[in-house]
Scaffold this motif. Structure first.
Motif, PDB file in Angstrom:
ATOM      1  N   SER A 149      -1.012 -11.756 -14.013  1.00  0.00           N
ATOM      2  CA  SER A 149      -0.651 -11.336 -14.079  1.00  0.00           C
ATOM      3  C   SER A 149      -0.553  -9.614 -15.492  1.00  0.00           C
ATOM      4  CB  SER A 149      -0.515  -9.949 -13.091  1.00  0.00           C
ATOM      5  OG  SER A 149       1.807  -9.923 -13.553  1.00  0.00           O
ATOM      6  N   ASN A 150      -0.794 -10.736 -16.325  1.00  0.00           N
ATOM      7  CA  ASN A 150      -0.734  -9.478 -17.349  1.00  0.00           C
ATOM      8  C   ASN A 150      -1.615  -9.422 -18.376  1.00  0.00           C
ATOM      9  OD1 ASN A 150       0.546  -8.383 -19.581  1.00  0.00           O
ATOM     10  ND2 ASN A 150       2.079  -9.618 -20.723  1.00  0.00           N
ATOM     11  N   SER A 151      -2.529  -8.722 -17.750  1.00  0.00           N
ATOM     12  CA  SER A 151      -4.142  -8.766 -18.543  1.00  0.00           C
ATOM     13  C   SER A 151      -4.311  -8.258 -19.830  1.00  0.00           C
ATOM     14  CB  SER A 151      -4.796  -7.415 -17.187  1.00  0.00           C
ATOM     15  OG  SER A 151      -4.935  -7.815 -16.191  1.00  0.00           O
ATOM     16  N   PRO A 152      -3.090  -7.204 -20.251  1.00  0.00           N
ATOM     17  CA  PRO A 152      -3.298  -6.716 -21.925  1.00  0.00           C
ATOM     18  C   PRO A 152      -2.934  -7.684 -22.525  1.00  0.00           C
ATOM     19  CG  PRO A 152      -1.723  -4.885 -20.367  1.00  0.00           C
ATOM     20  CD  PRO A 152      -2.178  -6.238 -19.302  1.00  0.00           C
ATOM     21  N   ALA A 153      -1.873  -8.495 -21.665  1.00  0.00           N
ATOM     22  CA  ALA A 153      -1.702  -9.753 -23.391  1.00  0.00           C
ATOM     23  C   ALA A 153      -2.340 -10.612 -23.387  1.00  0.00           C
ATOM     24  CB  ALA A 153      -0.858 -10.550 -22.499  1.00  0.00           C
ATOM     25  N   ILE A 154      -3.091 -11.238 -21.381  1.00  0.00           N
ATOM     26  CA  ILE A 154      -4.458 -11.475 -21.790  1.00  0.00           C
ATOM     27  C   ILE A 154      -5.966 -11.521 -22.676  1.00  0.00           C
ATOM     28  CG2 ILE A 154      -6.308 -12.592 -20.185  1.00  0.00           C
ATOM     29  CD1 ILE A 154      -3.639 -12.891 -18.033  1.00  0.00           C
ATOM     30  N   ARG A 155      -5.412 -10.490 -22.004  1.00  0.00           N
ATOM     31  CA  ARG A 155      -7.114  -9.740 -23.328  1.00  0.00           C
ATOM     32  C   ARG A 155      -6.806  -9.979 -24.647  1.00  0.00           C
ATOM     33  NH1 ARG A 155      -7.224  -5.802 -19.883  1.00  0.00           N
ATOM     34  NH2 ARG A 155      -6.300  -4.079 -21.345  1.00  0.00           N
ATOM     35  N   LEU A 156      -5.563 -10.126 -25.238  1.00  0.00           N
ATOM     36  CA  LEU A 156      -5.148  -9.544 -26.414  1.00  0.00           C
ATOM     37  C   LEU A 156      -5.335 -11.699 -27.032  1.00  0.00           C
ATOM     38  CD1 LEU A 156      -3.859  -8.627 -29.481  1.00  0.00           C
ATOM     39  CD2 LEU A 156      -1.744  -9.871 -28.145  1.00  0.00           C
ATOM     40  N   TYR A 157      -4.810 -12.265 -25.940  1.00  0.00           N
ATOM     41  CA  TYR A 157      -5.124 -13.874 -26.614  1.00  0.00           C
ATOM     42  C   TYR A 157      -6.049 -14.066 -26.458  1.00  0.00           C
ATOM     43  CZ  TYR A 157      -0.021 -13.481 -25.282  1.00  0.00           C
ATOM     44  OH  TYR A 157       1.216 -13.238 -25.468  1.00  0.00           O
ATOM     45  N   GLU A 158      -7.056 -13.298 -25.973  1.00  0.00           N
ATOM     46  CA  GLU A 158      -8.388 -14.198 -25.946  1.00  0.00           C
ATOM     47  C   GLU A 158      -9.471 -13.397 -26.997  1.00  0.00           C
ATOM     48  OE1 GLU A 158      -9.613 -13.644 -21.466  1.00  0.00           O
ATOM     49  OE2 GLU A 158      -9.017 -14.769 -20.853  1.00  0.00           O
ATOM     50  N   ASN A 159      -8.694 -11.485 -27.469  1.00  0.00           N
ATOM     51  CA  ASN A 159      -9.669 -11.719 -28.544  1.00  0.00           C
ATOM     52  C   ASN A 159      -9.264 -13.016 -29.646  1.00  0.00           C
ATOM     53  OD1 ASN A 159     -11.235  -9.637 -26.988  1.00  0.00           O
ATOM     54  ND2 ASN A 159      -9.607  -8.249 -27.132  1.00  0.00           N
ATOM     55  N   LEU A 160      -8.385 -12.817 -29.587  1.00  0.00           N
ATOM     56  CA  LEU A 160      -7.944 -13.908 -30.919  1.00  0.00           C
ATOM     57  C   LEU A 160      -8.141 -15.302 -30.519  1.00  0.00           C
ATOM     58  CD1 LEU A 160      -4.045 -12.489 -31.150  1.00  0.00           C
ATOM     59  CD2 LEU A 160      -6.138 -12.260 -33.115  1.00  0.00           C
ATOM     60  N   GLY A 161      -8.470 -15.386 -29.504  1.00  0.00           N
ATOM     61  CA  GLY A 161      -9.532 -17.340 -29.277  1.00  0.00           C
ATOM     62  C   GLY A 161      -9.223 -18.073 -28.738  1.00  0.00           C
ATOM     63  N   PHE A 162      -7.475 -17.491 -28.723  1.00  0.00           N
ATOM     64  CA  PHE A 162      -6.957 -18.258 -27.126  1.00  0.00           C
ATOM     65  C   PHE A 162      -7.840 -18.917 -26.038  1.00  0.00           C
ATOM     66  CE2 PHE A 162      -3.497 -16.869 -30.281  1.00  0.00           C
ATOM     67  CZ  PHE A 162      -2.742 -17.920 -29.717  1.00  0.00           C
ATOM     68  N   VAL A 163      -7.615 -20.066 -25.784  1.00  0.00           N
ATOM     69  CA  VAL A 163      -8.614 -20.436 -24.942  1.00  0.00           C
ATOM     70  C   VAL A 163      -7.525 -20.736 -23.329  1.00  0.00           C
ATOM     71  CG1 VAL A 163     -10.376 -22.296 -23.757  1.00  0.00           C
ATOM     72  CG2 VAL A 163     -10.322 -21.431 -26.471  1.00  0.00           C
ATOM     73  N   ASN A 164      -7.795 -20.364 -22.658  1.00  0.00           N
ATOM     74  CA  ASN A 164      -6.982 -20.701 -21.054  1.00  0.00           C
ATOM     75  C   ASN A 164      -7.253 -22.030 -20.292  1.00  0.00           C
ATOM     76  OD1 ASN A 164      -6.227 -21.109 -18.302  1.00  0.00           O
ATOM     77  ND2 ASN A 164      -6.552 -19.514 -17.903  1.00  0.00           N
ATOM     78  N   GLU A 165      -6.672 -23.069 -20.856  1.00  0.00           N
ATOM     79  CA  GLU A 165      -6.329 -24.388 -20.864  1.00  0.00           C
ATOM     80  C   GLU A 165      -5.523 -25.018 -19.402  1.00  0.00           C
ATOM     81  OE1 GLU A 165      -6.594 -27.366 -24.106  1.00  0.00           O
ATOM     82  OE2 GLU A 165      -7.584 -25.891 -25.687  1.00  0.00           O
ATOM     83  N   GLY A 166      -4.982 -24.199 -18.769  1.00  0.00           N
ATOM     84  CA  GLY A 166      -4.268 -24.379 -17.106  1.00  0.00           C
ATOM     85  C   GLY A 166      -3.699 -23.463 -16.825  1.00  0.00           C
ATOM     86  N   ILE A 167      -3.173 -24.063 -15.667  1.00  0.00           N
ATOM     87  CA  ILE A 167      -2.026 -23.541 -15.243  1.00  0.00           C
ATOM     88  C   ILE A 167      -0.527 -23.543 -14.882  1.00  0.00           C
ATOM     89  CG2 ILE A 167      -2.774 -23.567 -12.653  1.00  0.00           C
ATOM     90  CD1 ILE A 167      -2.656 -20.803 -12.399  1.00  0.00           C
ATOM     91  N   ARG A 168       0.696 -23.040 -14.707  1.00  0.00           N
ATOM     92  CA  ARG A 168       1.729 -23.825 -14.216  1.00  0.00           C
ATOM     93  C   ARG A 168       2.368 -22.983 -13.348  1.00  0.00           C
ATOM     94  NH1 ARG A 168       3.023 -26.933 -18.402  1.00  0.00           N
ATOM     95  NH2 ARG A 168       2.812 -25.848 -20.568  1.00  0.00           N
ATOM     96  N   PRO A 169       2.119 -23.057 -12.151  1.00  0.00           N
ATOM     97  CA  PRO A 169       3.248 -22.587 -11.301  1.00  0.00           C
ATOM     98  C   PRO A 169       4.404 -22.874 -11.246  1.00  0.00           C
ATOM     99  CG  PRO A 169       1.021 -25.071 -10.183  1.00  0.00           C
ATOM    100  CD  PRO A 169       1.431 -25.205 -11.719  1.00  0.00           C
ATOM    101  N   GLY A 170       3.932 -20.872 -10.695  1.00  0.00           N
ATOM    102  CA  GLY A 170       6.110 -20.612  -9.996  1.00  0.00           C
ATOM    103  C   GLY A 170       6.828 -20.955 -11.338  1.00  0.00           C
TER     104      GLY A 170
END
Length: 149
Positions: free
Chosen positions: A112-133
């Motif tokens: 749910s942390n959209s601002p942080a996700i935007r920051l990381y993606e703008n810096l080139g980080f790639v979402n590679e998975g999910i840790r449930p709970g």
């Protein structure tokens, strides 16, 4: 506003803890930051502004072999959306690569942390998975982000 990024020192820990308590439902304890400041495999940076008496941001990682596990990124409420988080993470990446030999960085972030996700993606980080709970208070999944060189 002039922002200076520098290595975190013991004198910064109380201010960093206050930022964490203000920002997160499960903030790190003072002892954890003391341990990181003294850990040769950790790099913690703070951001200072010219008109502030305490740090306004903090970011840090722990080195595991040639990877940097980013543990903390926080900016005080009144200093958000000024590019401080971006400056902290960029500085951490640059120093990590140059001084620690880091070849990849990883972190978890609340879905749910959209601002942080935007920051990381703008810096080139790639979402590679999910840790449930992964998170508590409230219970929530975490995205796993990587930045590889």
């Amino acid at each position: 506003m002039d922002i200076k990024i520098r290595r975190m020192e013991m004198k910064d820990i109380d201010a960093v803890c206050k930022m964490e308590e203000d920002a997160f439902s499960m903030p790190w304890h003072k002892e954890s930051f003391i341990e990181m400041v003294n850990n040769p495999d950790a790099l913690y940076l703070t951001a200072e502004c010219d008109d502030c008496v305490t740090p306004v941001g903090c970011a840090g990682f722990i080195r595991v072999l040639d990877e940097g596990n980013i543990c903390n990124i926080v900016v005080s409420r009144e200093h958000r959306r000024l590019g401080i988080g971006n400056r902290l993470v960029r500085s951490m990446i640059d120093i990590g690569r140059e001084e620690y030999g880091i070849k990849a960085f990883t972190l978890e972030v609340r879905v749910s942390n959209s601002p942080a996700i935007r920051l990381y993606e703008n810096l080139g980080f790639v979402n590679e998975g999910i840790r449930p709970g992964f998170y508590d208070r409230p219970k929530e999944d975490a995205y796993i982000y990587w930045l590889r060189f």
